[in-house]
Motif scaffolding. Structure first.
Motif, PDB file in Angstrom:
ATOM      1  N   ALA A 538      20.802  57.400  36.674  1.00  0.00           N
ATOM      2  CA  ALA A 538      21.111  56.490  37.773  1.00  0.00           C
ATOM      3  C   ALA A 538      22.563  56.623  38.226  1.00  0.00           C
ATOM      4  CB  ALA A 538      20.825  55.048  37.359  1.00  0.00           C
ATOM      5  N   TRP A 539      23.399  57.174  37.356  1.00  0.00           N
ATOM      6  CA  TRP A 539      24.819  57.360  37.687  1.00  0.00           C
ATOM      7  C   TRP A 539      25.093  58.714  38.335  1.00  0.00           C
ATOM      8  CZ3 TRP A 539      28.942  54.221  37.868  1.00  0.00           C
ATOM      9  CH2 TRP A 539      28.846  52.973  37.255  1.00  0.00           C
ATOM     10  N   ASP A 540      24.104  59.587  38.460  1.00  0.00           N
ATOM     11  CA  ASP A 540      24.334  60.904  39.055  1.00  0.00           C
ATOM     12  C   ASP A 540      24.888  60.753  40.468  1.00  0.00           C
ATOM     13  OD1 ASP A 540      23.329  61.996  36.758  1.00  0.00           O
ATOM     14  OD2 ASP A 540      21.470  62.745  37.656  1.00  0.00           O
ATOM     15  N   GLY A 541      25.944  61.479  40.764  1.00  0.00           N
ATOM     16  CA  GLY A 541      26.521  61.458  42.101  1.00  0.00           C
ATOM     17  C   GLY A 541      27.245  60.181  42.469  1.00  0.00           C
ATOM     18  N   ARG A 542      27.585  59.370  41.471  1.00  0.00           N
ATOM     19  CA  ARG A 542      28.270  58.107  41.752  1.00  0.00           C
ATOM     20  C   ARG A 542      29.641  58.093  41.087  1.00  0.00           C
ATOM     21  NH1 ARG A 542      23.624  53.343  41.668  1.00  0.00           N
ATOM     22  NH2 ARG A 542      22.417  54.197  43.403  1.00  0.00           N
ATOM     23  N   ASN A 543      30.570  57.460  41.780  1.00  0.00           N
ATOM     24  CA  ASN A 543      31.940  57.387  41.299  1.00  0.00           C
ATOM     25  C   ASN A 543      32.392  55.934  41.260  1.00  0.00           C
ATOM     26  OD1 ASN A 543      31.714  59.940  43.304  1.00  0.00           O
ATOM     27  ND2 ASN A 543      32.929  60.491  41.529  1.00  0.00           N
ATOM     28  N   VAL A 544      33.237  55.611  40.285  1.00  0.00           N
ATOM     29  CA  VAL A 544      33.842  54.290  40.198  1.00  0.00           C
ATOM     30  C   VAL A 544      35.182  54.343  40.924  1.00  0.00           C
ATOM     31  CG1 VAL A 544      34.705  52.476  38.683  1.00  0.00           C
ATOM     32  CG2 VAL A 544      32.711  53.828  37.993  1.00  0.00           C
ATOM     33  N   VAL A 545      35.352  53.468  41.904  1.00  0.00           N
ATOM     34  CA  VAL A 545      36.550  53.440  42.740  1.00  0.00           C
ATOM     35  C   VAL A 545      37.285  52.129  42.508  1.00  0.00           C
ATOM     36  CG1 VAL A 545      37.415  53.447  45.117  1.00  0.00           C
ATOM     37  CG2 VAL A 545      35.491  54.929  44.485  1.00  0.00           C
ATOM     38  N   THR A 546      38.608  52.195  42.365  1.00  0.00           N
ATOM     39  CA  THR A 546      39.424  50.988  42.188  1.00  0.00           C
ATOM     40  C   THR A 546      40.497  50.932  43.265  1.00  0.00           C
ATOM     41  OG1 THR A 546      40.820  52.193  40.610  1.00  0.00           O
ATOM     42  CG2 THR A 546      39.097  50.797  39.693  1.00  0.00           C
ATOM     43  N   ARG A 547      40.837  49.709  43.664  1.00  0.00           N
ATOM     44  CA  ARG A 547      41.938  49.502  44.597  1.00  0.00           C
ATOM     45  C   ARG A 547      42.563  48.144  44.313  1.00  0.00           C
ATOM     46  NH1 ARG A 547      38.440  48.487  50.159  1.00  0.00           N
ATOM     47  NH2 ARG A 547      37.991  46.261  49.795  1.00  0.00           N
ATOM     48  N   MET A 548      43.774  47.947  44.794  1.00  0.00           N
ATOM     49  CA  MET A 548      44.480  46.693  44.575  1.00  0.00           C
ATOM     50  C   MET A 548      43.861  45.587  45.428  1.00  0.00           C
ATOM     51  SD  MET A 548      47.176  45.697  42.723  1.00  0.00           S
ATOM     52  CE  MET A 548      48.337  47.060  42.579  1.00  0.00           C
ATOM     53  N   SER A 549      43.744  44.393  44.862  1.00  0.00           N
ATOM     54  CA  SER A 549      43.273  43.248  45.640  1.00  0.00           C
ATOM     55  C   SER A 549      44.309  42.881  46.695  1.00  0.00           C
ATOM     56  CB  SER A 549      43.008  42.054  44.722  1.00  0.00           C
ATOM     57  OG  SER A 549      44.200  41.683  44.045  1.00  0.00           O
ATOM     58  N   ALA A 550      43.885  42.132  47.688  1.00  0.00           N
ATOM     59  CA  ALA A 550      44.767  41.793  48.807  1.00  0.00           C
ATOM     60  C   ALA A 550      46.024  41.055  48.358  1.00  0.00           C
ATOM     61  CB  ALA A 550      44.003  40.972  49.836  1.00  0.00           C
ATOM     62  N   ASP A 551      45.894  40.222  47.312  1.00  0.00           N
ATOM     63  CA  ASP A 551      47.065  39.466  46.851  1.00  0.00           C
ATOM     64  C   ASP A 551      47.940  40.265  45.882  1.00  0.00           C
ATOM     65  OD1 ASP A 551      45.577  39.509  44.524  1.00  0.00           O
ATOM     66  OD2 ASP A 551      45.183  37.341  44.495  1.00  0.00           O
ATOM     67  N   GLY A 552      47.500  41.485  45.543  1.00  0.00           N
ATOM     68  CA  GLY A 552      48.295  42.336  44.673  1.00  0.00           C
ATOM     69  C   GLY A 552      48.308  41.933  43.220  1.00  0.00           C
ATOM     70  N   LYS A 553      47.431  40.997  42.827  1.00  0.00           N
ATOM     71  CA  LYS A 553      47.458  40.472  41.461  1.00  0.00           C
ATOM     72  C   LYS A 553      46.380  41.077  40.554  1.00  0.00           C
ATOM     73  CE  LYS A 553      49.488  36.047  42.808  1.00  0.00           C
ATOM     74  NZ  LYS A 553      49.347  34.574  42.823  1.00  0.00           N
ATOM     75  N   GLY A 554      45.507  41.890  41.106  1.00  0.00           N
ATOM     76  CA  GLY A 554      44.438  42.465  40.295  1.00  0.00           C
ATOM     77  C   GLY A 554      43.786  43.628  41.021  1.00  0.00           C
ATOM     78  N   LEU A 555      42.730  44.141  40.411  1.00  0.00           N
ATOM     79  CA  LEU A 555      42.032  45.292  40.966  1.00  0.00           C
ATOM     80  C   LEU A 555      40.637  44.908  41.432  1.00  0.00           C
ATOM     81  CD1 LEU A 555      42.944  48.110  38.404  1.00  0.00           C
ATOM     82  CD2 LEU A 555      43.996  47.653  40.629  1.00  0.00           C
ATOM     83  N   GLU A 556      40.198  45.532  42.508  1.00  0.00           N
ATOM     84  CA  GLU A 556      38.816  45.455  42.955  1.00  0.00           C
ATOM     85  C   GLU A 556      38.125  46.758  42.573  1.00  0.00           C
ATOM     86  OE1 GLU A 556      39.556  42.686  46.938  1.00  0.00           O
ATOM     87  OE2 GLU A 556      39.288  44.863  47.125  1.00  0.00           O
ATOM     88  N   VAL A 557      36.848  46.646  42.194  1.00  0.00           N
ATOM     89  CA  VAL A 557      36.120  47.804  41.677  1.00  0.00           C
ATOM     90  C   VAL A 557      34.836  47.995  42.479  1.00  0.00           C
ATOM     91  CG1 VAL A 557      35.262  48.940  39.598  1.00  0.00           C
ATOM     92  CG2 VAL A 557      36.973  47.142  39.394  1.00  0.00           C
ATOM     93  N   PHE A 558      34.543  49.263  42.793  1.00  0.00           N
ATOM     94  CA  PHE A 558      33.353  49.590  43.560  1.00  0.00           C
ATOM     95  C   PHE A 558      32.633  50.755  42.903  1.00  0.00           C
ATOM     96  CE2 PHE A 558      36.572  47.888  46.335  1.00  0.00           C
ATOM     97  CZ  PHE A 558      35.896  47.022  47.181  1.00  0.00           C
ATOM     98  N   ILE A 559      31.322  50.782  43.055  1.00  0.00           N
ATOM     99  CA  ILE A 559      30.533  51.971  42.713  1.00  0.00           C
ATOM    100  C   ILE A 559      30.183  52.643  44.034  1.00  0.00           C
ATOM    101  CG2 ILE A 559      28.416  52.852  41.687  1.00  0.00           C
ATOM    102  CD1 ILE A 559      28.447  50.440  39.809  1.00  0.00           C
ATOM    103  N   ARG A 560      30.605  53.870  44.188  1.00  0.00           N
ATOM    104  CA  ARG A 560      30.430  54.601  45.449  1.00  0.00           C
ATOM    105  C   ARG A 560      29.410  55.713  45.279  1.00  0.00           C
ATOM    106  NH1 ARG A 560      32.802  59.203  47.849  1.00  0.00           N
ATOM    107  NH2 ARG A 560      32.895  59.094  50.136  1.00  0.00           N
ATOM    108  N   ASP A 561      28.402  55.725  46.138  1.00  0.00           N
ATOM    109  CA  ASP A 561      27.442  56.822  46.186  1.00  0.00           C
ATOM    110  C   ASP A 561      28.038  57.920  47.064  1.00  0.00           C
ATOM    111  OD1 ASP A 561      24.427  57.678  45.709  1.00  0.00           O
ATOM    112  OD2 ASP A 561      24.927  58.141  47.807  1.00  0.00           O
ATOM    113  N   ARG A 562      28.305  59.080  46.475  1.00  0.00           N
ATOM    114  CA  ARG A 562      29.028  60.103  47.205  1.00  0.00           C
ATOM    115  C   ARG A 562      28.221  60.677  48.374  1.00  0.00           C
ATOM    116  NH1 ARG A 562      30.309  62.795  43.153  1.00  0.00           N
ATOM    117  NH2 ARG A 562      28.654  64.332  43.293  1.00  0.00           N
TER     118      ARG A 562
END
Length: 572
Positions: A538-562
């Motif tokens: 189920a994880w084939d071709g998928r990547n975990v993506v992280t970015r800073m939250s808008a307030d800069g205090k934590g991270l947001e996490v996404f699973i991206r289907d390439r």
């Protein structure tokens, strides 16, 4: 728009980008935390530059592509892999023209080595000094091309205006002065983040500076859960801890791995013969033996190379180890997996653009997507040249599209930074005003111990959650209690400022690694979850993506289907 391009990092990727910029008539300022000729991990690379050759049926680019994709286990970006295999040999020919002294066979052709995981001999090399030779070649060529060097400086933050890069805040590590340096584009080539682990094979400085900078600017990281562990890193005696014993050649020549009771153990954990195992498989088996109680008092296992089918005494690196008091030909050596190469990093779209950060490009180990879940030995140096050149070309083309000609574009004057312009600069000012308090080094040391114990080769939800909570506590301590005292007469700002900047970046990058590891609930390549020990399709071709939250205090996490580009946010 300024026609200047800042190249952050002077290793092989950064130097290749800077050379390409100068060949396009663009001013290139190459920034390094130390001496330009010795910064980064390139000089420490021992053996090879791997690539395929057109017209060679045994070692074609197509065959090379198959090997890279097979090793990457669907985590690679196929577009980046295509560029790697297509341009690998042409960039090698560029190096030859620059004077790279490749080792030749008796017939005058390139001498090619065979490495584990590769289906054909394709390791071009300069003996055991390939990285040093590459760095020397590129530095010499950069000087000839007119690259400007800004040594003993570190970039704190990118300055973005209306979604486009306008410059960066640079800190002079000697004088302690910071400036806003305007530019029309930035190439980030600051290397990886193996330094977040205490046991690692990298020289000082592999602290994820470029990744943390991109996070703060609003960019994205991908595949941060994948850190390649070198299987056989010395753990004792202390003076050589972190130095690697060359795995591929020695284990394929009948060296043995033994536990604390001097028993062979590899077959208990893996089915493949030890001499044919890739680095991730070797590292996992060694770590599992250590975790099951088979480790030595120093936290390793024994590597027995006393009777290998090789003349190790002719190997330059082995001779160097002997000078350091380590003789693999005569004694058992205590080794364990250590962080070696960052497979995750800045998310780019081919060839090297950072989504959401116009005018920002990245190349080398700082980037994710080329190697996937596991890097084949010998592909790191190839990556630096292929993507360094691509980044230089892309930055030059970007300036051309934006209407910045070579003659009529006058750079804006540098100026002191302003409060609120750079989070890292603000933090430095706060720590300087505080003066006394905890030291950055103390926080850093505690962080690397947490990462070694809870987020290295063998991971679980419990261990990663513990690491995440510890990192959060360390970040808060760092923010509120670290002080930077002014240097005494005759002393330099250098160690105080560098420790602060690197520790701040390490905390951000370590958090991204741990959270990404929690999200990927399976085992694949260099990411092993003991509570999810099997690969999940189920994880084939998928990547975990992280970015800073808008307030800069934590991270947001996404699973991206390439394939589709769709992404789903994960609450964790």
């Amino acid at each position: 728009m300024s026609k200047t391009v800042l190249v952050l990092g002077t290793g092989a990727a950064g130097m290749r980008a800077a050379i390409e910029l100068r060949r396009s008539g663009i001013r290139a300022i190459a920034v390094s935390k130390g001496s330009a000729a010795a910064s980064g991990a390139t000089p420490s690379a021992l053996y090879s530059y791997c690539c395929g050759r057109e017209g060679d049926p045994q070692n074609s680019p197509e065959r090379f592509r198959e090997d890279v994709l097979r090793s990457g286990l669907t985590v690679n970006d196929p577009d980046l892999v295509e560029l790697l295999v297509r341009d690998g040999f042409p960039r090698l020919e560029d190096l030859t023209e620059m004077g790279m002294p490749w080792t030749r066979d008796a017939g005058g052709d390139y001498d090619l080595g065979m490495l584990p995981g590769h289906s054909a001999p394709r390791a071009f090399h300069v003996g055991r000094s390939t990285g040093r030779a590459l760095q020397a070649t590129l530095t010499r060529e950069g000087l000839k091309a007119g690259v400007e060097f800004l040594q003993y400086h570190v970039a704190l933050d990118l300055i973005m205006r209306n979604g486009k890069v306008a410059g960066a805040i640079l800190l002079d590590l000697v004088s302690g002065q910071a400036v806003f340096q305007p530019c029309g584009a930035v190439v980030i080539a600051t290397g990886g983040f193996a330094g977040v682990f205490g046991l690692n094979t990298n020289p000082p400085g592999a602290t994820g500076d470029g990744l943390a900078m991109v996070l703060r600017a609003g960019g994205e990281l991908s595949d941060m859960e994948f850190m390649q562990m070198y299987p056989t890193v010395l753990v004792a005696p202390p003076r050589v801890a972190g130095m690697e014993i060359p795995t591929g050649q020695i284990l394929s020549a009948d060296a043995k791995l033994l536990n604390r009771d001097k028993e062979e153990f590899f077959g208990r954990w893996e089915k493949v013969p030890v001499g044919q195992a890739t680095r991730d498989v070797l590292a996992r088996a060694i770590a599992r033996e250590i975790h099951s109680g088979g480790g030595t008092d120093a936290g390793g296992v024994y590597l027995d190379a006393r009777n290998v089918r090789l003349d190790l005494n002719s190997d330059r690196y082995i001779r160097f180890l002997k000078v350091m008091g380590v003789d693999p030909t005569a004694d058992l050596q205590e080794v364990a997996p250590g962080a070696h190469y960052s497979l995750g990093g800045i998310r780019v779209t081919a060839p090297c653009s950072c989504p959401g950060l116009e005018g920002v490009f990245a190349a080398g180990e700082v980037v994710s997507g080329v190697h996937g879940a596991n890097r084949l030995a010998g592909n790191a140096l190839t990556e630096t040249q292929v993507f360094g050149a691509a980044a230089g070309r892309a930055a030059a083309q970007y300036l051309s599209r934006e209407g910045c000609s070579r003659e009529d574009c006058s750079p804006t004057q540098c100026r002191p930074p302003e409060r609120g312009e750079s989070r890292l600069y603000d933090g430095l000012c706060d720590a300087g005003e505080r003066g006394t308090g905890q030291t950055p080094f103390g926080i850093r040391e505690r962080l690397t111990k947490v990462m070694d114990r809870y987020a290295a080769t063998i991971r679980t939800s419990e261990s990663l959650t513990y690491a995440r909570n510890e990192i959060a506590s360390l970040r808060e301590e760092f923010r509120t209690s670290v002080g930077i005292p002014s240097p005494k007469a005759g002393e330099s700002w250098f160690p105080r400022l560098l420790q602060y900047v690197e520790t701040a970046n390490m905390l951000s990058v370590a958090e991204a690694l741990v959270i990404s590891g929690l999200v990927r609930s399976e085992s694949r390549g260099s990411h092993y979850r003991d509570d999810f020990p099997e690969r999940d399709s189920a994880w084939d071709g998928r990547n975990v993506v992280t970015r800073m939250s808008a307030d800069g205090k934590g991270l947001e996490v996404f699973i991206r289907d390439r394939a589709s580009g769709e992404r789903r946010q994960v609450d964790i």
